[in-house]
Design a protein around this motif. Structure first.
Motif, PDB file in Angstrom:
ATOM      1  N   THR A 111       0.813  -1.222   0.000  1.00  0.00           N
ATOM      2  CA  THR A 111       0.000   0.000   0.000  1.00  0.00           C
ATOM      3  C   THR A 111       0.845   1.270   0.000  1.00  0.00           C
ATOM      4  OG1 THR A 111      -0.185  -0.108   2.413  1.00  0.00           O
ATOM      5  CG2 THR A 111      -1.958  -1.128   1.124  1.00  0.00           C
ATOM      6  N   SER A 112       2.133   1.130  -0.296  1.00  0.00           N
ATOM      7  CA  SER A 112       3.012   2.294  -0.443  1.00  0.00           C
ATOM      8  C   SER A 112       3.925   2.042  -1.634  1.00  0.00           C
ATOM      9  CB  SER A 112       3.850   2.518   0.815  1.00  0.00           C
ATOM     10  OG  SER A 112       4.827   1.498   0.962  1.00  0.00           O
ATOM     11  N   ILE A 113       4.547   3.094  -2.134  1.00  0.00           N
ATOM     12  CA  ILE A 113       5.435   2.949  -3.288  1.00  0.00           C
ATOM     13  C   ILE A 113       6.616   2.051  -2.941  1.00  0.00           C
ATOM     14  CG2 ILE A 113       6.986   4.174  -4.868  1.00  0.00           C
ATOM     15  CD1 ILE A 113       5.083   6.605  -4.569  1.00  0.00           C
ATOM     16  N   SER A 114       7.181   2.233  -1.759  1.00  0.00           N
ATOM     17  CA  SER A 114       8.322   1.396  -1.367  1.00  0.00           C
ATOM     18  C   SER A 114       7.911  -0.066  -1.244  1.00  0.00           C
ATOM     19  CB  SER A 114       8.925   1.896  -0.054  1.00  0.00           C
ATOM     20  OG  SER A 114       7.971   1.870   0.998  1.00  0.00           O
ATOM     21  N   ASP A 115       6.713  -0.329  -0.732  1.00  0.00           N
ATOM     22  CA  ASP A 115       6.217  -1.704  -0.653  1.00  0.00           C
ATOM     23  C   ASP A 115       6.031  -2.296  -2.053  1.00  0.00           C
ATOM     24  OD1 ASP A 115       6.169  -1.654   2.087  1.00  0.00           O
ATOM     25  OD2 ASP A 115       3.996  -1.389   2.260  1.00  0.00           O
ATOM     26  N   ALA A 116       5.456  -1.505  -2.961  1.00  0.00           N
ATOM     27  CA  ALA A 116       5.216  -1.976  -4.323  1.00  0.00           C
ATOM     28  C   ALA A 116       6.530  -2.279  -5.032  1.00  0.00           C
ATOM     29  CB  ALA A 116       4.420  -0.939  -5.101  1.00  0.00           C
ATOM     30  N   ALA A 229      -4.644  -1.280  -3.306  1.00  0.00           N
ATOM     31  CA  ALA A 229      -3.388  -1.888  -3.759  1.00  0.00           C
ATOM     32  C   ALA A 229      -2.648  -0.886  -4.631  1.00  0.00           C
ATOM     33  CB  ALA A 229      -3.656  -3.169  -4.552  1.00  0.00           C
ATOM     34  N   LEU A 230      -1.333  -1.085  -4.785  1.00  0.00           N
ATOM     35  CA  LEU A 230      -0.547  -0.362  -5.776  1.00  0.00           C
ATOM     36  C   LEU A 230      -0.088  -1.391  -6.808  1.00  0.00           C
ATOM     37  CD1 LEU A 230      -0.146   1.666  -3.200  1.00  0.00           C
ATOM     38  CD2 LEU A 230       1.769   2.503  -4.564  1.00  0.00           C
ATOM     39  N   PRO A 231      -0.934  -1.717  -7.763  1.00  0.00           N
ATOM     40  CA  PRO A 231      -0.606  -2.769  -8.720  1.00  0.00           C
ATOM     41  C   PRO A 231       0.376  -2.287  -9.785  1.00  0.00           C
ATOM     42  CG  PRO A 231      -2.724  -1.820  -9.248  1.00  0.00           C
ATOM     43  CD  PRO A 231      -2.258  -1.140  -7.984  1.00  0.00           C
ATOM     44  N   ILE A 232       0.804  -3.204 -10.619  1.00  0.00           N
ATOM     45  CA  ILE A 232       1.723  -2.853 -11.697  1.00  0.00           C
ATOM     46  C   ILE A 232       1.163  -3.264 -13.050  1.00  0.00           C
ATOM     47  CG2 ILE A 232       3.765  -3.050 -10.227  1.00  0.00           C
ATOM     48  CD1 ILE A 232       4.353  -5.751 -11.679  1.00  0.00           C
ATOM     49  N   SER A 233       1.707  -2.660 -14.079  1.00  0.00           N
ATOM     50  CA  SER A 233       1.549  -3.144 -15.446  1.00  0.00           C
ATOM     51  C   SER A 233       2.894  -3.693 -15.892  1.00  0.00           C
ATOM     52  CB  SER A 233       1.095  -2.016 -16.384  1.00  0.00           C
ATOM     53  OG  SER A 233      -0.285  -1.746 -16.240  1.00  0.00           O
ATOM     54  N   GLN A 264       9.415   5.417 -14.965  1.00  0.00           N
ATOM     55  CA  GLN A 264       8.091   5.089 -14.432  1.00  0.00           C
ATOM     56  C   GLN A 264       8.072   5.076 -12.908  1.00  0.00           C
ATOM     57  OE1 GLN A 264       6.595   5.776 -17.220  1.00  0.00           O
ATOM     58  NE2 GLN A 264       5.182   4.038 -17.194  1.00  0.00           N
ATOM     59  N   TRP A 265       9.098   4.488 -12.307  1.00  0.00           N
ATOM     60  CA  TRP A 265       9.130   4.396 -10.850  1.00  0.00           C
ATOM     61  C   TRP A 265       9.506   5.727 -10.204  1.00  0.00           C
ATOM     62  CZ3 TRP A 265       7.353   0.543  -7.750  1.00  0.00           C
ATOM     63  CH2 TRP A 265       6.984  -0.652  -8.387  1.00  0.00           C
ATOM     64  N   THR A 266      10.112   6.612 -10.955  1.00  0.00           N
ATOM     65  CA  THR A 266      10.363   7.967 -10.469  1.00  0.00           C
ATOM     66  C   THR A 266       9.108   8.817 -10.584  1.00  0.00           C
ATOM     67  OG1 THR A 266      12.708   7.858 -11.074  1.00  0.00           O
ATOM     68  CG2 THR A 266      11.764  10.053 -10.772  1.00  0.00           C
ATOM     69  N   ALA A 267       8.430   8.696 -11.712  1.00  0.00           N
ATOM     70  CA  ALA A 267       7.235   9.506 -11.965  1.00  0.00           C
ATOM     71  C   ALA A 267       6.122   9.221 -10.967  1.00  0.00           C
ATOM     72  CB  ALA A 267       6.728   9.261 -13.390  1.00  0.00           C
ATOM     73  N   ILE A 268       6.045   7.985 -10.481  1.00  0.00           N
ATOM     74  CA  ILE A 268       4.953   7.622  -9.579  1.00  0.00           C
ATOM     75  C   ILE A 268       4.998   8.439  -8.289  1.00  0.00           C
ATOM     76  CG2 ILE A 268       6.191   5.767  -8.371  1.00  0.00           C
ATOM     77  CD1 ILE A 268       2.508   5.686  -9.468  1.00  0.00           C
ATOM     78  N   ARG A 269       6.170   8.943  -7.919  1.00  0.00           N
ATOM     79  CA  ARG A 269       6.330   9.629  -6.640  1.00  0.00           C
ATOM     80  C   ARG A 269       5.610  10.978  -6.606  1.00  0.00           C
ATOM     81  NH1 ARG A 269       9.370   6.837  -3.405  1.00  0.00           N
ATOM     82  NH2 ARG A 269      10.716   5.212  -4.281  1.00  0.00           N
ATOM     83  N   THR A 270       5.409  11.579  -7.757  1.00  0.00           N
ATOM     84  CA  THR A 270       4.677  12.858  -7.800  1.00  0.00           C
ATOM     85  C   THR A 270       3.319  12.709  -8.470  1.00  0.00           C
ATOM     86  OG1 THR A 270       5.751  13.451  -9.894  1.00  0.00           O
ATOM     87  CG2 THR A 270       6.815  14.188  -7.866  1.00  0.00           C
ATOM     88  N   ARG A 271       3.033  11.493  -8.929  1.00  0.00           N
ATOM     89  CA  ARG A 271       1.826  11.283  -9.726  1.00  0.00           C
ATOM     90  C   ARG A 271       0.547  11.510  -8.936  1.00  0.00           C
ATOM     91  NH1 ARG A 271       1.911  10.555 -15.370  1.00  0.00           N
ATOM     92  NH2 ARG A 271      -0.115   9.769 -15.977  1.00  0.00           N
ATOM     93  N   LEU A 272       0.532  11.075  -7.686  1.00  0.00           N
ATOM     94  CA  LEU A 272      -0.692  11.193  -6.894  1.00  0.00           C
ATOM     95  C   LEU A 272      -1.102  12.648  -6.743  1.00  0.00           C
ATOM     96  CD1 LEU A 272      -2.860   9.761  -5.223  1.00  0.00           C
ATOM     97  CD2 LEU A 272      -1.381  10.019  -3.233  1.00  0.00           C
TER      98      LEU A 272
END
Length: 327
Positions: A111-116, A229-233, A264-272
């Motif tokens: 449920t967090s970016i680091s967990d995902a 969840a923080l799912p992936i593609s 992608q994994w960098t962009a997610i940090r500001t995406r929300l």
């Protein structure tokens, strides 16, 4: 970053209309998501890098919104048969192909970016092995912002879940929402939108990202941040098509894939924050302080689902889950 991606997208779309005269190899790369959603940006980024650095020897032709007629659940089969050389698919939908791919969308697990990130890294060898059995390899992964619930009416109490006609994105989320009292339907986004528009679906389990890209706010003006969840593609390529490339082009593909994954994994940090700002501009009511009774109802509905997945996924899946849960 936005202007950079916009430039890559324009380049990628332009090249999708006509490959350079000297191009020797053209790969189609579809996704069912819009160009504005984070997986769409990943496809555009990857295509833009390859198209530029290969000098026209390899051209990636991206397509979005399931324009190629291939939805996520069918992507592995399409790439395996070389109907398309590469593709991006939501991993939860791939759970219909093999339960292992449903890992990232298990409820309230990551449920967090680091967990995902941790879960994805631990699962990567298992994903690689499984995809190799389907004649393909991973190019890169894309994380989604946390899944919440878009709805026509606010979810202010557990009773609001009763009979809620909700779109879910895999078998697991369908089971969870049905257990919570909703009437869930496992639908791709492409199939869900007509039902949202005609009112037969009145709620959608999705992040603000996919929803923002699809303009869900026109029909479902409430978003409840349940952090399901923080799912992936997962973006994959046909292994035979990849191995047919000369070594220097394979390196270009590998480098472009690595750069795309990092982006992608960098962009997610500001995406929300970006998504929420866009949603609020469009008058979406965002409920971040979820009523405890609603949170408990969903958590209770999710109990046992992870253990059920563990049994279906077998020893390989269980090993990943155990490694993730290990303190």
């Amino acid at each position: 970053m936005r202007s950079f991606i916009a430039g890559l997208l324009l380049s990628a779309v332009s090249l999708s209309l006509a490959a350079p005269a000297g191009a020797q190899t053209v790969w189609e790369m579809p996704t069912e998501y819009p160009a504005s959603a984070i997986p769409g940006e990943g496809v555009a980024t990857f295509a833009g890098i390859v198209n530029e650095t290969s000098g026209g020897r390899l051209t990636i032709k991206p397509s979005f919104d399931a324009a190629r007629g291939i939805k996520s659940a069918a992507m592995i089969g399409a790439v395996q048969k070389n109907e398309v050389a590469a593709g991006d698919a939501f991993a939860g939908a791939l759970g219909a192909v093999d339960p292992l791919f449903g890992l990232s969308s298990l409820p309230f697990l990551a449920t967090s970016i680091s967990d995902a990130r941790k879960l994805t890294d631990l699962a990567r060898p298992a994903y690689d092995k499984k995809l190799a059995s389907f004649g393909q390899k991973i190019l890169y992964t894309t994380p989604w912002p946390a899944s919440g619930i878009w709805s026509k009416e606010p979810l202010s109490a557990p009773t609001a879940l009763s009979g809620l006609a909700i779109r879910t994105y895999d078998a697991t989320s369908t089971a969870v929402m049905n257990a919570a009292g909703a009437k869930a339907s496992n639908l791709s986004f492409a199939d869900a939108m007509p039902k949202v528009k005609d009112g037969s679906v009145t709620a959608v389990l999705s992040s603000g990202d996919g929803g923002a890209g699809r303009n869900l706010w026109d029909f479902l003006p409430n978003f409840t941040e349940v952090n399901y969840a923080l799912p992936i593609s997962i973006a994959t390529v046909n292994l035979a098509a990849y191995e047919a490339l000369p070594a220097d082009l394979r390196k270009i593909v590998d480098d472009a894939a690595a750069a795309t994954e990092q982006r992608q994994w960098t962009a997610i940090r500001t995406r929300l924050d970006e998504n929420y700002a866009r949603m609020r501009t469009n008058k979406v009511a965002i409920l971040t302080d979820v009523p405890s009774a609603v949170a408990k109802a969903l958590a209770d509905a999710g109990k046992g689902v992870v253990d059920d997945w563990r049994q279906k996924a077998g020893p390989e899946g269980a090993a990943v889950l155990d490694a993730y849960r290990k303190p």
